[in-house]
Scaffold this active site. Structure first.
Site, PDB file in Angstrom:
ATOM      1  N   TYR A 198     -49.720  76.891 -24.167  1.00  0.00           N
ATOM      2  CA  TYR A 198     -49.796  75.552 -24.476  1.00  0.00           C
ATOM      3  C   TYR A 198     -50.562  74.418 -24.064  1.00  0.00           C
ATOM      4  O   TYR A 198     -51.638  73.866 -24.335  1.00  0.00           O
ATOM      5  CB  TYR A 198     -47.942  75.242 -25.713  1.00  0.00           C
ATOM      6  CG  TYR A 198     -48.680  73.639 -26.026  1.00  0.00           C
ATOM      7  CD1 TYR A 198     -49.350  73.894 -26.957  1.00  0.00           C
ATOM      8  CD2 TYR A 198     -47.645  72.667 -25.869  1.00  0.00           C
ATOM      9  CE1 TYR A 198     -49.191  72.221 -27.682  1.00  0.00           C
ATOM     10  CE2 TYR A 198     -47.958  72.063 -26.602  1.00  0.00           C
ATOM     11  CZ  TYR A 198     -48.601  71.227 -27.276  1.00  0.00           C
ATOM     12  OH  TYR A 198     -48.267  70.387 -27.891  1.00  0.00           O
ATOM     13  N   ASN A 227     -41.893  63.958 -26.187  1.00  0.00           N
ATOM     14  CA  ASN A 227     -40.784  64.487 -27.225  1.00  0.00           C
ATOM     15  C   ASN A 227     -40.869  64.111 -28.267  1.00  0.00           C
ATOM     16  O   ASN A 227     -39.687  62.217 -28.486  1.00  0.00           O
ATOM     17  CB  ASN A 227     -40.055  64.809 -26.686  1.00  0.00           C
ATOM     18  CG  ASN A 227     -40.047  66.261 -25.799  1.00  0.00           C
ATOM     19  OD1 ASN A 227     -40.859  66.295 -24.520  1.00  0.00           O
ATOM     20  ND2 ASN A 227     -39.232  67.105 -25.849  1.00  0.00           N
ATOM     21  N   ARG A 339     -36.137  78.277 -20.447  1.00  0.00           N
ATOM     22  CA  ARG A 339     -36.712  78.824 -21.311  1.00  0.00           C
ATOM     23  C   ARG A 339     -38.459  79.200 -20.707  1.00  0.00           C
ATOM     24  O   ARG A 339     -38.545  77.576 -20.015  1.00  0.00           O
ATOM     25  CB  ARG A 339     -36.915  78.207 -22.777  1.00  0.00           C
ATOM     26  CG  ARG A 339     -38.179  78.259 -23.998  1.00  0.00           C
ATOM     27  CD  ARG A 339     -37.540  77.638 -24.953  1.00  0.00           C
ATOM     28  NE  ARG A 339     -37.648  76.776 -24.697  1.00  0.00           N
ATOM     29  CZ  ARG A 339     -37.851  75.593 -25.892  1.00  0.00           C
ATOM     30  NH1 ARG A 339     -37.434  75.774 -27.238  1.00  0.00           N
ATOM     31  NH2 ARG A 339     -37.590  74.243 -25.958  1.00  0.00           N
TER      32      ARG A 339
END
Ligand code: NAD
Length: 385
Positions: A198, A227, A339
């Site tokens: 991404y 964010n 992650r």
């Protein structure tokens, strides 16, 4: 009255920006096939062209019909984890469709674009002084190997560098015979910085913008948002993604009983409470940034990249606490392993946007939590029903 074509204008950040554009007196055309957007998030009177960017001839017809003065481009995929297992999907939507869009702009004489970019272009800091991130980092830092994590391409497990090169092979094949779009050694070093496909796709888009600027005089502003959290304080729009990834959306879904448990990815980062540190930004502040970017371009400003963030560092646990405070309820969460593609710390220096655009973030974390809570607990269902 300037006409602005907004791709992805029915999505989360796009719909906040469309609202701001309409309020500031622009005429708006939204190009969005509603794959993750909603017509109900658009203000009355805005024209929606329900078309996918893949359909180049239909996109060109829209440009010929409306003759926009500028484009704001939000349409993209943005899930970091998904990009590491479905890289081709990210190439097609985030790179190939973007090149189509720029070609149509060039062919129809539309010369201004404001483009969504992201904090994911920065990767992991290599030394303490890298944080807060400055826009110059991606021009100055030249890694020899990709920071990209290993990933799966079909059934093939690939190292970060091989994964990156395979992604770039798609670009080379698409742009064969177009010397103006050839990647230089410097471009490839830059593309070794992000941790996810991404992030690579968005940094590649910035590089492509530079090439269209040089070759065809298309003027651009790329905004690297950090964010995004919160919703329109007037309750007209907010995050509605069918597959939520936004931290506050997930927190409030858990509090409202729509998610059994919130997963917190990693509590062993080198941060004050072990959870990842991020810089949160409200979508209404971003909307204002897009309008200021258009004004900057229309008044002859040179093509530039700007960070858009508050500059305040918050851990995942601090976001959970701020959300619990406005909801007056506890979140049921579970710590899971880190992650793939997530950096430990990502905080921005947005002083360049302040100096050159006159932009500054107005909303703080507590207001992001208040507006997101109002949206998730009351207004979202009413608007979407
Ligand atoms: N949400 C964030 O935290 C965040 C952070 C940094 C950058 N960004 C960037 O901001 C942009 C918008 O993000 P968002 O959160 O509003 O996402 P979103 O999914 O809510 O909005 C994207 C919109 O684009 C439309 N779209 C996607 N592909 C399309 C295509 N090929 N043709 C036509 N329409 C298409 C979707 O239907 C949707 O309405 C993206 O480019 C993303 O990379 C988002």
């Amino acid at each position: 009255m300037k006409k602005i074509l907004v791709t992805g204008g029915a999505g989360y950040i796009g719909s906040h920006t469309v609202k701001e554009l309409v309020e500031k007196g622009f005429q708006v055309i939204v190009l969005d096939d509603l794959r993750s957007g909603f017509e109900k998030l658009l203000p009355e009177g805005v024209v929606l062209e329900k078309i996918g960017l893949e359909n180049k001839s239909a996109v060109k017809e829209v440009f010929l019909k409306h003759k926009p003065d500028a484009v704001i481009d939000f349409a993209a995929y943005l899930a970091v984890g998904e990009s590491m297992v479905e890289p081709e999907k990210y190439f097609e939507n985030n790179v190939e469709n973007f090149i189509h869009l720029l070609d149509v702009m060039h062919e129809t004489g539309c010369n201004y674009i404001v483009k969504s970019s992201t904090a994911a272009v920065y990767g992991n800091p290599t030394k303490d002084s890298d944080i807060p991130w400055k826009e110059t980092f991606t021009n100055e830092y030249k890694p020899a190997e990709a920071a990209l994590l290993e990933g799966k391409w079909g059934n093939e497990e690939l190292s970060g560098e091989k994964f990156l090169q395979k992604f770039l092979d798609l670009y080379r094949a698409l742009c064969a015979g177009r010397p103006e779009l050839v990647l230089s050694g410097g471009d490839i070093s830059k593309l070794r910085i992000p941790l996810s496909i991404y992030g690579v796709s968005k940094l590649l888009d910035e590089i492509i913008l530079e090439k269209y600027n040089k070759a065809f005089g298309i003027n651009y502003v790329a905004l690297r948002y950090f964010n995004v959290c919160g919703a329109d304080p007037e309750h007209k729009t907010g995050d509605c993604k069918p597959k939520a990834t936004n931290l506050m959306t997930l927190i409030f879904a858990q509090i409202n009983g729509k998610l059994p448990q919130l997963a917190v990815f990693g509590d062993d980062y080198p941060t004050k409470d072990g959870t990842g540190v991020r810089d949160y930004i409200h979508p209404s502040d971003l909307a204002n940034g897009h309008v200021l970017s258009l004004k900057y371009l229309f008044s002859g400003g040179r093509s530039e990249v700007f960070n858009h963030a508050t500059g305040e560092a918050s851990t995942v646990m601090e976001v959970i606490q701020a959300s619990e405070k406005v909801a007056g309820k506890k979140v049921n969460y579970k710590i899971e392993s880190r992650r793939s593609g997530d950096p430990s710390v990502s905080v921005a220096d947005s002083s360049k946007a302040k100096e050159m655009l006159g932009w500054e973030a107005k909303y703080r974390l507590s207001e992001m939590a208040e507006t997101a809570w109002e949206w998730e607990s009351e207004y979202k269902e009413k608007i979407l029903k």
